[in-house]
Design an enzyme around this catalytic site. Structure first.
Site, PDB file in Angstrom:
ATOM      1  CB  SER A 113      -3.440  -6.313   4.963  1.00 53.22           C
ATOM      2  OG  SER A 113      -3.874  -6.385   3.638  1.00 53.22           O
ATOM      3  CG  HIS A 114      -0.273  -6.034   1.785  1.00 53.99           C
ATOM      4  ND1 HIS A 114      -1.295  -5.257   2.264  1.00 53.99           N
ATOM      5  CD2 HIS A 114       0.789  -5.222   1.640  1.00 53.99           C
ATOM      6  CE1 HIS A 114      -0.864  -4.018   2.389  1.00 53.99           C
ATOM      7  NE2 HIS A 114       0.398  -3.965   2.024  1.00 53.99           N
ATOM      8  CG  ASP A 277      -4.444  -9.439   0.853  1.00 57.43           C
ATOM      9  OD1 ASP A 277      -5.511 -10.083   0.759  1.00 57.43           O
ATOM     10  OD2 ASP A 277      -4.360  -8.367   1.460  1.00 57.43           O
ATOM     11  CG  ASP A 279      -6.715  -8.958   4.892  1.00 55.07           C
ATOM     12  OD1 ASP A 279      -6.010  -8.911   3.868  1.00 55.07           O
ATOM     13  OD2 ASP A 279      -7.352  -7.978   5.322  1.00 55.07           O
ATOM     14  CG  ASP A 281      -8.307  -7.033   1.968  1.00 57.44           C
ATOM     15  OD1 ASP A 281      -7.198  -7.504   1.644  1.00 57.44           O
ATOM     16  OD2 ASP A 281      -8.448  -6.106   2.792  1.00 57.44           O
ATOM     17  NE  ARG A 282      -3.605  -4.978  -0.404  1.00 61.10           N
ATOM     18  CZ  ARG A 282      -2.631  -4.080  -0.527  1.00 61.10           C
ATOM     19  NH1 ARG A 282      -1.670  -4.276  -1.396  1.00 61.10           N
ATOM     20  NH2 ARG A 282      -2.614  -3.000   0.224  1.00 61.10           N
ATOM     21  CE  LYS A 376      -7.757  -4.087  -0.287  1.00 60.59           C
ATOM     22  NZ  LYS A 376      -7.807  -3.236   0.908  1.00 60.59           N
TER      23      LYS A 376
HETATM   24  C1  G16 Z   1      -5.308  -0.925   2.721  1.00 60.91           C
HETATM   25  C2  G16 Z   1      -6.662  -0.369   2.458  1.00 60.91           C
HETATM   26  C3  G16 Z   1      -6.808  -0.090   0.976  1.00 60.91           C
HETATM   27  C4  G16 Z   1      -5.714   0.834   0.503  1.00 60.91           C
HETATM   28  C5  G16 Z   1      -4.376   0.288   0.888  1.00 60.91           C
HETATM   29  C6  G16 Z   1      -3.372   1.364   0.607  1.00 60.91           C
HETATM   30  O1  G16 Z   1      -5.195  -2.152   2.070  1.00 60.91           O
HETATM   31  O2  G16 Z   1      -7.647  -1.287   2.845  1.00 60.91           O
HETATM   32  O3  G16 Z   1      -8.060   0.477   0.760  1.00 60.91           O
HETATM   33  O4  G16 Z   1      -5.725   0.978  -0.879  1.00 60.91           O
HETATM   34  O5  G16 Z   1      -4.335  -0.021   2.260  1.00 60.91           O
HETATM   35  O6  G16 Z   1      -2.197   1.107   1.200  1.00 60.91           O
HETATM   36  P1  G16 Z   1      -1.082   2.225   1.284  1.00 60.91           P
HETATM   37  O7  G16 Z   1      -1.558   3.301   2.213  1.00 60.91           O
HETATM   38  O8  G16 Z   1       0.076   1.448   1.790  1.00 60.91           O
HETATM   39  O9  G16 Z   1      -0.873   2.717  -0.122  1.00 60.91           O
HETATM   40  P2  G16 Z   1      -4.928  -3.502   2.845  1.00 60.91           P
HETATM   41  O10 G16 Z   1      -5.077  -4.599   1.836  1.00 60.91           O
HETATM   42  O11 G16 Z   1      -3.513  -3.343   3.347  1.00 60.91           O
HETATM   43  O12 G16 Z   1      -5.932  -3.547   3.957  1.00 60.91           O
END
Ligand code: G16
Length: 543
Positions: A113-114, A277, A279, A281-282, A376
């Site tokens: 992801s990010h 981000d 991938d 989704d953000r 998302k």
């Molecule tokens: C992931 C989940 C999101 C969640 C985030 C929270 O995001 O897909 O639904 O809000 O983690 O991250 P943390 O546990 O670090 O607060 P992503 O974009 O990293 O896949």
């Protein structure tokens, strides 16, 4: 087709987190680690014989090599058909779209992801189920159990698949189809949004700067914004997915999307700034000198969604993660529809979306989405904003200010303390948890605590219970502080402190959020002794 069966043993550290398994690249790609984890997924989902799967990723270092291993292992397990994005690329929302459209059993998404990429960055793998969404707890638990009992993994002796060439090839009993990663997703966006109105907006001279952060969204944004909607070339910056994201940290926040924040604060700022981000989704949306907080953004999208053809009837219900600000609750109340409060993690929206209880949902962590897929979706949020701007003929600033004037403003900020020693962060949480019940009625800083709890969620569809999802402290006057440890970090622990307070008076809507939240910030410090526990004098990231 020969299958090599390789004996192995359980490897520590293979517990899926908020969004699949994330590790330092070197640890994930150490011989046997990926293979063990993939075999655990195969076993955890009850085998892959005769099934179809989607495979994609955000283009980060190691993806292509890891995909060849996955292909060999799925062939060994007897999978029938694989659908892979060209060059191994599929943004997370596009993978969700393809899983749903093609009706596969699930999909494998290689992404952290990010988190930063490259040899010294992070690597990750998540499994999504047939609805296109992240595997729910029942599935991730089964995968985790399989990591504890694994004794061998299977690798088919097959030729590598050329991921750069579109078309279908045979490998053993299995067919492998390499697809255009953008086509299905772009078609879906065309069904949801008024492309004609958005096209006219760009033709009228509206300027957007979209920072794809050298990650997965680049090809999608270029094809849709510059290709289909006629935005000028150069609208999409950092549009080529690179294995190390060009050294950027693909997290669209004020620290890592610094250039975009500067552009949007400059005298010649475009009408809109946006970023996604690693991938895809953000999302982040900014007006001229006005970043829109993700919690406000989902509330504004929900209040205006009916302006897009795909949501013309208005939302049937809304949902947000617990730490997300309660701006969305006010919109739900106004629309007379249900509002669900779920734990952090997109997987918790899946059942609500599948059951038709909600149309839109969002999270403070820069995530917004709808029932069009089960992830998302960064570019979707930007397109919905564009659709709303095109239909309302107002600027982002006018829309945001108008929203606050109508619904009130929920001042909101998140303070992150990153890479804290795990024991220290856990001690803070344990200590606060131990005192939770005795807090109501006491004071913290200048505020009296009204209520406090350890958030638990009972899924209204399947009845499953998720406990210990964050510590909530409610102050007199409606302010709130939430404490939670991140489930996505790869180094030590990240403490997240979410701070919020509501302001009804439009004359007080122009304050700086940190200033407006000062009493809550001080109360949070007083109640949890963050500085003492973490040894830090201030947060690493403030969003
Ligand atoms: C992931 C989940 C999101 C969640 C985030 C929270 O995001 O897909 O639904 O809000 O983690 O991250 P943390 O546990 O670090 O607060 P992503 O974009 O990293 O896949």
């Amino acid at each position: 087709m020969d299958i090599e069966t390789v004996p192995t043993e359980p490897i520590a550290g293979q517990k899926p987190g908020t969004s699949g398994l994330r590790k330092k690249t070197a640890a994930f790609l150490k011989p046997g680690f990926l293979e063990n984890y993939v075999q655990a997924i195969i076993d955890g989902i009850g085998g892959v014989a005769g099934e179809s799967f989607v495979i994609g990723g955000d283009g980060r270092y190691g993806n292509k090599q890891a995909m060849q291993t996955l292909i060999r292992m799925l062939a060994a397990g007897g999978a029938k058909h694989l659908i892979i994005g060209q060059n191994g690329l599929l943004s997370t929302p596009a993978a969700s779209c393809v899983i749903r459209k093609r009706g596969t059993k699930g999909g494998f998404i290689f992404s952290a992801s990010h988190n930063p990429g490259g040899e010294r960055g992070d690597f990750g793998l998540k499994y999504n189920i047939s609805n296109g969404g992240p595997a729910p707890e029942s599935v991730t638990s089964a995968i985790y159990e399989a990591t504890q009992t694994i004794s061998a993994y299977g690798l088919a002796e097959i030729e590598p698949v050329d991921l750069s060439t579109l078309g279908t090839v045979e490998r053993g009993e299995m067919t492998v189809e390499v697809i255009d990663p953008v086509a299905d997703y772009a078609e879906l966006m065309g069904e949801l949004f008024d492309f004609e109105a958005i096209g006219k907006l760009f033709a009228s001279g509206f300027r957007l700067s979209y920072d794809a952060m050298n990650a997965a969204t680049g090809p999608y944004a270029k094809a849709i914004l510059e290709g289909m909607l006629g935005a000028p070339e150069g609208t999409v910056v950092n549009g080529e997915p690179l294995p190390d994201f060009g050294g950027l940290h693909p997290d669209p926040n004020p620290v890592h999307a610094h250039d975009l924040f500067e552009t949007m604060a400059s005298p010649n700022a475009p009408d809109m700034g946006a970023a996604s981000d690693g991938d895809g989704d953000r999302n982040l949306v900014l007006g001229k000198s006005l970043p829109v907080s993700p919690s406000d953004s989902i509330a504004i999208l929900a209040a205006n969604a009916h302006l897009a053809p795909g949501y013309a009837k208005g939302p049937v219900g809304l949902a947000r993660s617990m730490p997300t600000s309660r701006a969305l609750d006010r919109v739900a109340e106004h629309l007379g529809i249900a509002l669900y409060e779920t734990p952090t993690g997109w997987k918790f929206f899946g059942n609500l979306l599948d059951a038709g209880k909600i149309t839109l949902c969002g999270e403070e962590s820069a995530g917004a989405g709808s029932d069009h897929v089960r992830e998302k979706d960064g570019l979707w949020a930007v397109l919905l904003w564009l659709n709303i701007l095109a239909r309302r003929g107002e600027s982002i600033r006018e829309i945001v200010k108008g929203h606050w004037a109508r619904f009130g403003r929920n001042y909101y900020t998140r303070h992150d303390y990153e890479a804290v020693e795990t024991e220290r962060a856990e001690a803070l949480m344990a200590e606060l948890k131990g005192r939770l019940e005795s807090l109501p009625g006491t004071t913290a800083g200048s505020l009296t605590i009204e209520a406090s709890d350890d958030f638990a969620y009972r899924d209204p569809v399947d009845g499953s219970l998720a406990e210990h999802q964050g510590l909530r402290i409610l102050f007199e006057g409606g302010g709130r502080a939430v404490f939670r440890l991140s489930g996505t970090g790869t180094e030590g622990a990240t403490l997240r402190v979410y701070l919020e307070r509501f302001e009804a008076d439009p004359a007080k809507h122009g304050m700086d959020a940190q200033e407006a939240l000062k009493p809550i910030i001080e109360a949070a410090e007083a109640v949890a002794k963050i500085r003492e526990h973490t040894g830090r004098s201030e947060p690493d990231v403030i969003t």
